[in-house]
Scaffold this motif. Structure first.
Motif, PDB file in Angstrom:
ATOM      1  N   PRO A 229       0.830  -1.211   0.000  1.00 37.40           N
ATOM      2  CA  PRO A 229       0.000   0.000   0.000  1.00 37.40           C
ATOM      3  C   PRO A 229       0.865   1.263   0.000  1.00 37.40           C
ATOM      4  O   PRO A 229       2.016   1.240   0.420  1.00 37.40           O
ATOM      5  CB  PRO A 229      -0.801  -0.119   1.303  1.00 37.40           C
ATOM      6  CG  PRO A 229       0.048  -0.970   2.195  1.00 37.40           C
ATOM      7  CD  PRO A 229       0.759  -1.935   1.281  1.00 37.40           C
ATOM      8  N   ILE A 230       0.284   2.328  -0.481  1.00 36.69           N
ATOM      9  CA  ILE A 230       0.932   3.642  -0.490  1.00 36.69           C
ATOM     10  C   ILE A 230       0.315   4.445   0.650  1.00 36.69           C
ATOM     11  O   ILE A 230      -0.849   4.838   0.589  1.00 36.69           O
ATOM     12  CB  ILE A 230       0.736   4.346  -1.839  1.00 36.69           C
ATOM     13  CG1 ILE A 230       1.363   3.505  -2.946  1.00 36.69           C
ATOM     14  CG2 ILE A 230       1.328   5.749  -1.821  1.00 36.69           C
ATOM     15  CD1 ILE A 230       1.014   3.978  -4.347  1.00 36.69           C
ATOM     16  N   SER A 231       1.085   4.648   1.714  1.00 38.36           N
ATOM     17  CA  SER A 231       0.559   5.280   2.930  1.00 38.36           C
ATOM     18  C   SER A 231       0.504   6.796   2.784  1.00 38.36           C
ATOM     19  O   SER A 231       1.284   7.397   2.041  1.00 38.36           O
ATOM     20  CB  SER A 231       1.424   4.910   4.136  1.00 38.36           C
ATOM     21  OG  SER A 231       1.420   3.517   4.352  1.00 38.36           O
ATOM     22  N   PHE A 232      -0.423   7.391   3.525  1.00 39.60           N
ATOM     23  CA  PHE A 232      -0.511   8.849   3.570  1.00 39.60           C
ATOM     24  C   PHE A 232      -0.931   9.284   4.972  1.00 39.60           C
ATOM     25  O   PHE A 232      -1.611   8.551   5.696  1.00 39.60           O
ATOM     26  CB  PHE A 232      -1.497   9.392   2.526  1.00 39.60           C
ATOM     27  CG  PHE A 232      -2.888   8.813   2.616  1.00 39.60           C
ATOM     28  CD1 PHE A 232      -3.809   9.273   3.534  1.00 39.60           C
ATOM     29  CD2 PHE A 232      -3.269   7.789   1.760  1.00 39.60           C
ATOM     30  CE1 PHE A 232      -5.086   8.744   3.604  1.00 39.60           C
ATOM     31  CE2 PHE A 232      -4.542   7.239   1.822  1.00 39.60           C
ATOM     32  CZ  PHE A 232      -5.462   7.720   2.754  1.00 39.60           C
ATOM     33  N   VAL A 233      -0.499  10.469   5.362  1.00 37.76           N
ATOM     34  CA  VAL A 233      -0.889  11.068   6.636  1.00 37.76           C
ATOM     35  C   VAL A 233      -0.826  12.580   6.490  1.00 37.76           C
ATOM     36  O   VAL A 233       0.101  13.117   5.869  1.00 37.76           O
ATOM     37  CB  VAL A 233       0.003  10.574   7.798  1.00 37.76           C
ATOM     38  CG1 VAL A 233       1.461  10.964   7.578  1.00 37.76           C
ATOM     39  CG2 VAL A 233      -0.493  11.138   9.136  1.00 37.76           C
TER      40      VAL A 233
END
Length: 491
Positions: A229-233
């Protein structure tokens, strides 16, 4: 691009184009071309240069969403031939079969292909004409000549391309934060956290978000490897009625109070795929009342005035005032600071009823008129009654200050002493104004309703002065001890 020209003519293609198939008909000295170019939709008008003067044929077809050309076929067709006279097949599903036919002859047209979609049929140009037809194959993987062909009594060529489409799986998005139905107040954090995924290797995936119908903003982009997965925050803050990413105003407008606002998060890939939106509702509060430390509670029983310390602050930093009440009556007010103390004066304290609950209430109100309150209760209790004459009272001083030495005194108490209570002591002075007055115990005389003879015969003050100090012990009495007044005489 479909091309036809004499074999003796050289062809120069527009930059970016390349020859893909070439068929030569030596019997009539003619070449048939298919040229291809993969472009991004911004293609300018292409041109073809021929080495000598000729009347060629050139026709362009555009196909979107092509992943590859998996097969190609071609043959020269003699006079009176069948277009095309071959079988085409592929191992790939969901392909597009595209047939290009070219022929010569004045006033001759190709008939339509059965079950194929007509792309174009050109008008004869000096005896040269062409057609393009296509068919989406779905699960079919082959076509024989009877399924694809037409008969034409003119020489020419037939070419076929098998196009494999791009098969794209839309990305997905997972949102772990924020929680749904949050209420944001001044300074509240609002974090968007999660991940996007795309099973198609090599796709560029971008996670995006918006609030209500505001501007769409990117959270994170990355190239998918098909599994990770390509994480984001994104850590945002609610302040001054708006949502901020650092110093960037996300929504460009005040967020209204008492209505639902919607955060929407989704993912897009560079192949046109888009996930569904994951939404979270939230509300905002512009202004909150001042906060008074502690909690409402009963302080217990006291024989001395209780001291209540408290603090008050305003969450938004607004100015505010405070007011303190005892049994509904205001005893103090002022402009807010940080620390406060509620103090009950002695005069107020002794007037409070015994053995009943009393209330201290603190009210704070900010500049917008929003208030809060804190309530404390307590009970005043006594195990004894104790009093003296107050020489700070001019009337007392005038009545009990004497020129001559008093010799005896009679003290009477208007009292109710229930069972278990008693007069603990009654002390009298005849030199009360001395620095160290002499007290004498006349408890027995008071209990017996008799006068008392002073023993002291000296003083150091200018005048003689009488005072009394009465102490009554409640003891084990369950009823209230009452002293309604006092009286007596002296000489």
């Amino acid at each position: 691009m479909q091309l036809r020209c004499p074999s003796t003519v050289n062809v120069t293609l527009f930059e970016g184009w390349e020859l893909f198939t070439l068929i030569i008909d030596n019997s009539i000295q003619v070449r048939y071309f298919l040229a291809i170019n993969r472009h991004n939709g911004n293609e300018t008008n292409p041109s073809v240069n021929f080495s000598s003067s000729t009347t060629p044929l050139a026709k362009i077809s555009a196909f979107k969403n092509v992943k590859s050309i998996v097969n190609s076929y071609g043959r020269v067709v003699a006079d009176g031939g069948y277009y095309p006279a071959y079988t085409a097949s592929t191992t790939v599903s969901n392909t597009l079969f595209v047939i290009f036919n070219t022929s010569v002859g004045n006033g001759i047209f190709f008939p339509d292909l059965f079950n194929y979609t007509k792309g174009y049929h050109t008008d004869p140009v000096v005896g040269v004409f062409s057609q393009m037809n296509n068919k989406y194959m779905y699960s079919d993987k082959d076509q024989n000549s009877s399924e694809m062909g037409v008969t034409l009594y003119r020489a020419g060529a037939s070419q076929l391309l098998v196009l494999e489409p791009v098969t794209n799986t839309p990305p997905s998005v997972t949102l772990t934060s924020p929680a749904d139905n949050q209420t944001l107040t001044e300074g509240s954090p609002y974090k968007i956290e999660g991940s996007a995924a795309d099973p198609d290797v090599g796709n560029v995936v971008t996670a995006k978000y918006k609030i209500n119908n505001g501007r769409i903003k990117a959270l994170q982009s990355g190239v998918s490897n098909g599994s990770a997965p390509i994480s984001f925050v994104l850590n945002m803050t609610f302040r001054d009625k708006r949502i901020w990413d650092g110093e960037v105003d996300i929504y460009d407008a005040d967020l209204a109070e008492n209505v639902d606002h919607t955060l929407a998060v989704w993912a897009e890939d560079d192949q046109g795929g888009r996930s569904g939106e994951v939404t979270r509702k939230f509300r905002v509060v512009w202004n909150r009342p001042p906060v008074i430390g502690g909690e409402n509670k009963d302080l217990g029983s006291f024989m001395q005035p209780p001291v209540v310390n408290y603090s008050a602050t305003d969450p938004e930093g607004n100015t505010f005032t405070f007011s303190e009440y005892l049994n509904g009556k205001q005893i103090r007010s002022g402009v807010a600071g940080q620390q406060y103390t509620v103090e009950i004066s002695h005069d107020t304290w002794i007037r409070l009823d015994l053995d009943v609950q009393h209330q201290i209430k603190i009210v704070t109100k900010d500049s917008a008129g929003i208030s809060s309150e804190r309530v404390y209760t307590f009970t005043r209790t006594e195990t004894y009654i104790e009093f003296m004459l107050d020489y700070g009272n001019p009337d007392i001083k005038a009545d009990f200050m004497l020129d001559g030495m008093p010799l005896r005194v009679l003290v009477t108490l208007e009292r109710y002493l229930p069972e278990g209570s008693s007069i603990e002591s009654v002390k009298v002075y005849n030199n009360y104004l001395d620095t160290v007055p002499t007290w004498e115990d006349c408890t027995g005389a008071v209990k017996g309703n008799r006068g008392y003879l002073f023993i002291n015969k000296t003083k150091t003050a200018l005048n003689w002065a009488i005072n009394l100090w009465v102490t009554i012990d409640k003891g084990t009495a369950r009823e209230r001890v009452l002293v309604n007044g006092y009286g007596g005489a002296f000489d």
